[in-house]
Design a protein around this motif. Sequence first.
Motif, PDB file in Angstrom:
ATOM      1  N   CYS A   1      -0.341   1.702  11.075  1.00 37.56           N
ATOM      2  CA  CYS A   1       0.389   1.258   9.883  1.00 37.56           C
ATOM      3  C   CYS A   1       0.022  -0.191   9.540  1.00 37.56           C
TER       4      CYS A   1
ATOM      5  N   LYS B   1       1.662  -2.324   7.946  1.00 32.04           N
ATOM      6  CA  LYS B   1       2.805  -3.236   7.946  1.00 32.04           C
ATOM      7  C   LYS B   1       3.348  -3.481   9.347  1.00 32.04           C
ATOM      8  N   CYS B   2       3.619  -2.402  10.103  1.00 31.47           N
ATOM      9  CA  CYS B   2       4.270  -2.571  11.400  1.00 31.47           C
ATOM     10  C   CYS B   2       3.350  -2.291  12.585  1.00 31.47           C
TER      11      CYS B   2
ATOM     12  N   LYS C   1       7.855   6.285   9.057  1.00 28.56           N
ATOM     13  CA  LYS C   1       8.450   5.593   7.912  1.00 28.56           C
ATOM     14  C   LYS C   1       9.943   5.883   7.820  1.00 28.56           C
TER      15      LYS C   1
ATOM     16  N   CYS D   1      10.062   1.887   7.213  1.00 25.27           N
ATOM     17  CA  CYS D   1       8.814   1.181   6.858  1.00 25.27           C
ATOM     18  C   CYS D   1       8.217   1.820   5.611  1.00 25.27           C
TER      19      CYS D   1
ATOM     20  N   THR E   1       3.400  -0.700   3.433  1.00 23.01           N
ATOM     21  CA  THR E   1       2.674  -1.701   2.652  1.00 23.01           C
ATOM     22  C   THR E   1       2.631  -3.023   3.408  1.00 23.01           C
ATOM     23  N   ARG E   2       1.457  -3.519   3.617  1.00 26.03           N
ATOM     24  CA  ARG E   2       1.313  -4.764   4.365  1.00 26.03           C
ATOM     25  C   ARG E   2       1.924  -5.925   3.591  1.00 26.03           C
ATOM     26  N   SER E   3       2.676  -6.741   4.280  1.00 22.37           N
ATOM     27  CA  SER E   3       3.278  -7.915   3.656  1.00 22.37           C
ATOM     28  C   SER E   3       2.209  -8.961   3.390  1.00 22.37           C
ATOM     29  N   LYS E   4       2.088  -9.354   2.143  1.00 27.88           N
ATOM     30  CA  LYS E   4       1.051 -10.321   1.768  1.00 27.88           C
ATOM     31  C   LYS E   4       1.493 -11.763   1.978  1.00 27.88           C
TER      32      LYS E   4
ATOM     33  N   SER F   1       3.671 -12.731   4.709  1.00 27.84           N
ATOM     34  CA  SER F   1       4.207 -12.975   6.057  1.00 27.84           C
ATOM     35  C   SER F   1       3.458 -14.122   6.727  1.00 27.84           C
TER      36      SER F   1
ATOM     37  N   GLU G   1       6.796 -10.758  -4.626  1.00 30.21           N
ATOM     38  CA  GLU G   1       5.774 -11.259  -3.716  1.00 30.21           C
ATOM     39  C   GLU G   1       5.314 -12.646  -4.118  1.00 30.21           C
TER      40      GLU G   1
END
Length: 312
Positions: A18, A20-21, A35, A40, A43-46, A48, A301
């Motif tokens: 994944c 994101k996590c 999920k 979850c 989607t990757r956090s842009k 973080s 974001e």
Amino acid sequence: KMDTLCESCHKLSFRYKCPKCDRKSCSLSCVKQHKTDYGCDGTRSKTSFIPLSEFSDNHLLSDYYFLEDVNRYLECNERDPIRQLNREPKPKYQMSQKLKVEASRRGIEFIQLPCAFEKHKANTSRVVKGKGPSRLQNIHWRIRWLFPQCDVEYLDSNVCEDELLVNVLNKYIHPTSSDPVARHRLKAYVTAGMEGVKLFMKVEMSSHGRDYYLLDISQSLRDNLAQKTVVEFPEFHVVLEQCSKQYTHHPTTPDTRSSDQEAQIVDELCVAPSEKHATSILLPEVTSSLVMHDTSILLPEVASSLVMHDTS
């Protein structure tokens, strides 16, 4: 070997990770299961935080793409035809701000509607420099006069705030000096005379919804508007005395509201669906937003990024 197993079924080797996590999955069903279990979205956090020791070329490239997305979003809003339609010319914007400042100095809460609305476009109220050595600035108001007993309304586009309301009203209901056409249409008011009419102004956002201020026509426009809320320009209801009981009197007390209440007034006045759509996407100038760090108008974001990064 445990490190290679799917973290959902714990049976097969993982094939996916994944973004994101970083949880490992072996199939589509396991991806969906993780999920659901962990809430979850994949989607990757842009935005973080990444320690410098772990920062790689991939992260740098991701940040670059993120900034490109921000720029694309802002450019699309700049080219949006609805936003261009709602962009107010600079001279009119400056006059509106000047009017708001001068009204505030007189104890008047002036609320400006979005520039796409007809009432804002029709507003001819302005600030004019006075004559004489003092050169004090006067507000010249646009006024809408409503005569409900005759179902007639009139507009004055340029009334100085120092004018007595009785003098302005004489143009319409004076038995001899008023305009002949207006005198004919307002025959009931002319017959009643000044002593037989009362002047009301609606209270914006009153608890009952139909509250009115009782105005004193022997005083000036400035005195009557003090400690009241005006949306673009004042509207006065000229009512025959025998019909005035249906107008609930509101005490003339300082009308102070928070910014949230002011926004609510604008929202309630903006009732047309198409106009709601037109105003819902309005954005301030991009440069001003970035300089002032006003992130409330940007994508979530983008807002997070501005909080965490230096926008210079």
